[in-house]
Design an enzyme around this catalytic site. Structure first.
Site, PDB file in Angstrom:
ATOM      1  N   MET A  96       0.834  -1.195   0.000  1.00 48.51           N
ATOM      2  CA  MET A  96       0.000   0.000   0.000  1.00 48.51           C
ATOM      3  C   MET A  96       0.878   1.259   0.000  1.00 48.51           C
ATOM      4  O   MET A  96       0.403   2.356   0.307  1.00 48.51           O
ATOM      5  CB  MET A  96      -0.934  -0.001   1.206  1.00 48.51           C
ATOM      6  CG  MET A  96      -1.880  -1.224   1.215  1.00 48.51           C
ATOM      7  SD  MET A  96      -3.467  -0.913   1.983  1.00 48.51           S
ATOM      8  CE  MET A  96      -2.942  -0.508   3.656  1.00 48.51           C
ATOM      9  N   HIS A 155       8.868   1.344   3.638  1.00 49.57           N
ATOM     10  CA  HIS A 155       9.931   1.402   4.635  1.00 49.57           C
ATOM     11  C   HIS A 155      10.892   0.239   4.396  1.00 49.57           C
ATOM     12  O   HIS A 155      10.743  -0.507   3.412  1.00 49.57           O
ATOM     13  CB  HIS A 155       9.355   1.390   6.056  1.00 49.57           C
ATOM     14  CG  HIS A 155       8.368   0.273   6.305  1.00 49.57           C
ATOM     15  ND1 HIS A 155       8.719  -1.043   6.253  1.00 49.57           N
ATOM     16  CD2 HIS A 155       7.030   0.298   6.570  1.00 49.57           C
ATOM     17  CE1 HIS A 155       7.668  -1.796   6.505  1.00 49.57           C
ATOM     18  NE2 HIS A 155       6.612  -1.009   6.692  1.00 49.57           N
ATOM     19  N   HIS A 176       9.452  -3.192   3.486  1.00 53.29           N
ATOM     20  CA  HIS A 176       9.098  -3.375   2.068  1.00 53.29           C
ATOM     21  C   HIS A 176      10.356  -3.563   1.218  1.00 53.29           C
ATOM     22  O   HIS A 176      10.388  -4.400   0.309  1.00 53.29           O
ATOM     23  CB  HIS A 176       8.346  -2.154   1.540  1.00 53.29           C
ATOM     24  CG  HIS A 176       7.057  -1.860   2.234  1.00 53.29           C
ATOM     25  ND1 HIS A 176       6.888  -0.778   3.070  1.00 53.29           N
ATOM     26  CD2 HIS A 176       5.860  -2.503   2.221  1.00 53.29           C
ATOM     27  CE1 HIS A 176       5.653  -0.750   3.532  1.00 53.29           C
ATOM     28  NE2 HIS A 176       4.997  -1.794   3.044  1.00 53.29           N
ATOM     29  N   MET A 235       8.596  -2.424  11.982  1.00 52.62           N
ATOM     30  CA  MET A 235       8.413  -1.379  10.973  1.00 52.62           C
ATOM     31  C   MET A 235       7.004  -1.425  10.411  1.00 52.62           C
ATOM     32  O   MET A 235       6.460  -2.486  10.133  1.00 52.62           O
ATOM     33  CB  MET A 235       9.431  -1.552   9.854  1.00 52.62           C
ATOM     34  CG  MET A 235      10.827  -1.212  10.322  1.00 52.62           C
ATOM     35  SD  MET A 235      11.973  -1.154   8.941  1.00 52.62           S
ATOM     36  CE  MET A 235      13.512  -0.936   9.837  1.00 52.62           C
ATOM     37  N   ARG A 271       2.329   2.853   9.406  1.00 48.50           N
ATOM     38  CA  ARG A 271       1.509   3.599  10.362  1.00 48.50           C
ATOM     39  C   ARG A 271       2.324   4.171  11.531  1.00 48.50           C
ATOM     40  O   ARG A 271       1.794   4.969  12.297  1.00 48.50           O
ATOM     41  CB  ARG A 271       0.363   2.722  10.890  1.00 48.50           C
ATOM     42  CG  ARG A 271      -0.713   2.450   9.837  1.00 48.50           C
ATOM     43  CD  ARG A 271      -1.903   1.710  10.423  1.00 48.50           C
ATOM     44  NE  ARG A 271      -3.010   1.633   9.485  1.00 48.50           N
ATOM     45  CZ  ARG A 271      -3.338   0.559   8.755  1.00 48.50           C
ATOM     46  NH1 ARG A 271      -2.612  -0.543   8.862  1.00 48.50           N
ATOM     47  NH2 ARG A 271      -4.377   0.584   7.929  1.00 48.50           N
TER      48      ARG A 271
END
Lengths: 287, 287
Positions: free
Chosen positions: B31, B35, B38, B185, B188
């Protein structure tokens, strides 16, 4: 023609074909007990595809309690003859445990389109159809899939699923095939007694009357059409009507009048004894 | 690296790759607001795949009313830098109307696995996840897809869906990445105030305590473990616990005792202010 029982074997045969050929893969999913209607789907697939895959699988998920899953007619030997004559290359015949090795927890559900017609009479039926068709599409990964319009609601549900889930397959709807006297071909016709078979002719007759009625009148109410069809079917003493319904097509939304839609479906389900038959006609409206 | 907005363009780029190359296609659906977690998925994909596809799509379907769909953090420019540095080849960034041109009528639902943990707190969330992931799989048709285990329930749901629907993709679960002080991590985390950020450390601390507890005791009750974790989290005045739960993994069935399962998950969701954080640890049981 090759008969294949395992998913892994089917996948390896199809990917072998893909590696070596540029042609497309055409797919005809069925529950077997093949008749001329199925053969017409296979011939259509043959004319358009490099590799023609037929599946024969009576899917327990789309039968409700008390429906005819156990006694659904089966005749593998004849099915394979029909398949070969109509041009199938691969026939996929999985067992129930090959398709559902563990109880499935995943359901593909199409809302709206499934609330009326057979969706109302057979709760859960179209969830079972959408789920197994999506499984078969993932296994076969066809370019085109061929479906008969006798199951018009099924075609609408599958087209909606393909669109909503971005499935990379083209759905090719194919016309209903009929016996010489008009009865829509169906694997379930074999259940009918001689007398039921005779009286079942009212279904196609009623659809013909509806067609004439619509051609002669630019404006009409859905109820007039439904009444015309219902009263003709009621002339057969053994007929027990499940539904007779006019809806916009392919949205399957309620039909209000001809200014809101170009095309309607008159669909019916009628029981003769224990046998439930469906039929329909799709009508273009005059403007 | 190429940024692509339309489904048709993405499909044609991927099929062009497939035509010209033998390498596999690796897929990392996200989405956005990328960070290091990902980035680790992308690096894993890079190490295994010929073509690495990243998607960035904040999927409205998986947010409930009152959740943070509208304010979910977005930063395209930085995302593209992270993606390029981590080795993405194609970045798919569709609009909501590209993914849902008409209201979707089709839902993919996974039962059982979704009744607990976040499925109980966020009704409909996993239907939204399963539906969009199946759409993305149909669009990208990857060989492997990479998911982070911070969303362990999501991984379990997607693995179940892939198995049940015979999706031709391998799911590769990847370890949770943590900040130096232990906080898992998450996109949000940016919502947290300084004080919330400080207190949020209780989550990873509590999981560490749970790990030690299980290592030191061959037999224990789920309730002991839950109590230990709950009381540590409760030491942070701003923490509001949504759930702390021990389940068998990956079945997500209730955990009875170590004779029935080899592996458990201790999963938690805790709110700090308006920010809901999740974390978990998967523990192998000593026999």
């Amino acid at each position: 023609m090759e008969v294949i029982h395992s998913i892994a074997d089917l996948r390896s045969r199809i990917s072998e074909y893909r590696r070596k050929n540029d042609g497309s893969v055409g797919f005809v999913p069925t529950m077997g007990y093949l008749h001329e209607g199925h053969a017409s789907l296979l011939r259509k697939a043959r004319s358009q595809s490099g590799l023609v895959v037929l599946s024969i699988f009576v899917n327990p998920l789309q039968f409700g309690p008390g429906e005819d899953f156990e006694r659904y007619p089966r005749n593998t030997e004849r099915d394979l003859e029909v398949a070969e004559a109509a041009g199938a290359d691969l026939v996929f015949m999985p067992t129930v445990s090959e398709m559902y090795p563990t109880p499935t927890r995943t359901t593909v559900a199409v809302s709206g389109l499934t609330s009326r017609l057979c969706g109302a009479s057979r709760p859960g039926h179209f969830d079972g159809v959408a789920t197994v068709v999506s499984k078969l599409f993932h296994i076969v990964q066809p370019d085109q899939a061929f479906f008969g319009l006798k199951d018009a609601q099924q075609v609408a549900v599958i087209q909606q699923m393909v669109q909503d889930l971005n499935l990379p397959v083209e759905i090719v709807p194919c016309p209903t095939l009929r016996e010489k006297d008009g009865l829509a071909m169906s694997s379930r016709n074999v259940y009918l007694s001689d007398e039921e078979r005779k009286q079942a002719l009212v279904l196609s007759q009623a659809l013909d009357k509806a067609k004439e009625f619509v051609q002669s009148r630019p404006n009409f109410h859905a109820a007039e059409l439904e009444n015309l069809v219902t009263s003709h079917i009621a002339s057969a003493p053994l007929a027990v009507i499940d539904y007779v319904e006019v809806l916009a097509f392919p949205s399957l939304e309620p039909f209000e009048n001809s200014t809101h839609t170009d095309s309607i479906i008159l669909a019916l389900a009628v029981k003769f004894g224990k046998t439930r038959l469906i039929d329909n006609v799709i009508l273009q409206l005059r403007k």
